[in-house]
Design a protein around this motif. Structure first.
Motif, PDB file in Angstrom:
ATOM      1  N   ALA A  32      -3.326  12.310  13.306  1.00 20.65           N
ATOM      2  CA  ALA A  32      -3.829  13.188  12.086  1.00 20.65           C
ATOM      3  C   ALA A  32      -3.226  12.348  11.038  1.00 20.65           C
ATOM      4  N   GLU A  33      -1.935  12.119  11.124  1.00 17.14           N
ATOM      5  CA  GLU A  33      -1.282  11.492   9.983  1.00 17.14           C
ATOM      6  C   GLU A  33      -1.466  10.099   9.710  1.00 17.14           C
ATOM      7  N   ARG A  35      -4.920   8.982  10.347  1.00 14.30           N
ATOM      8  CA  ARG A  35      -6.157   9.248   9.849  1.00 14.30           C
ATOM      9  C   ARG A  35      -6.141   9.683   8.356  1.00 14.30           C
ATOM     10  N   ARG A  36      -5.167  10.707   8.014  1.00 17.65           N
ATOM     11  CA  ARG A  36      -5.071  10.966   6.412  1.00 17.65           C
ATOM     12  C   ARG A  36      -4.799   9.759   5.906  1.00 17.65           C
ATOM     13  N   GLU A  39      -7.802   7.559   5.245  1.00 18.19           N
ATOM     14  CA  GLU A  39      -8.531   8.254   4.352  1.00 18.19           C
ATOM     15  C   GLU A  39      -8.261   8.182   2.775  1.00 18.19           C
ATOM     16  N   SER A  40      -6.777   8.095   2.668  1.00 16.44           N
ATOM     17  CA  SER A  40      -6.141   8.209   1.441  1.00 16.44           C
ATOM     18  C   SER A  40      -6.521   6.816   0.525  1.00 16.44           C
ATOM     19  N   ASP A  73      -9.317  12.702  17.386  1.00 14.29           N
ATOM     20  CA  ASP A  73      -8.940  12.743  15.893  1.00 14.29           C
ATOM     21  C   ASP A  73      -9.341  11.765  14.944  1.00 14.29           C
TER      22      ASP A  73
END
Length: 143
Positions: A32-33, A35-36, A39-40, A73
């Motif tokens: 998830a890190e 992916r975030r 996304e950022s 994820d």
């Protein structure tokens, strides 16, 4: 964030040229890190790549989740998957079926996605490509 500032011009150029940048997992413990992070950038041109051997190594050596969790994820951000087998000890790039990756779970995760990411065989020994394809065909995972 420094990374966003560092890559801002690169991302803008990718957007203007229709190029997609992917961020690959290496020794990620929490998918998830990554992916975030992708996304950022708030860009349709920044996506994710999952390397099955890297994810399997992280699962066995650092307590990361199994490979299929990395794919789940990533979800809609998953652009491609590097297919290589491994034993969880090192980044082996073995032919599919030689290691201990749970391929049925991996392909169920891929099948559950709305989009179809590119699947790339990433083998150290290119002469084993046919062996990997046969492995997938025999299990109904490829053609």
């Amino acid at each position: 964030m420094r990374l966003l500032n560092t890559l801002a011009r690169v991302v803008k150029r990718a957007e203007s040229q229709g190029v997609t940048l992917v961020i690959e997992n290496i020794m990620d413990i929490d998918p998830a890190e990554r992916r975030r992070l992708a996304e950022s950038f708030e860009s349709e041109r920044v996506k994710l790549s999952v390397d099955t051997g890297h994810a399997h190594y992280a699962h066995n050596s650092t307590g990361a989740p199994p490979v299929d969790y990395f794919i789940q994820d990533a979800g809609a951000m998953l652009e491609h998957v590097h297919l290589q087998d491994a034993d969880g000890y090192a980044d082996r790039h073995w032919s599919l079926g030689e290691g201990t990756i749970r391929w049925d779970a991996v392909f169920r995760a891929v099948a559950s996605l709305e989009q179809r990411p590119r699947l790339l065989l990433e083998l150290r020994d290119k002469s084993r490509i046919h062996d990997s394809m046969r492995f997938l065909q025999e299990r109904g995972l490829g053609r």
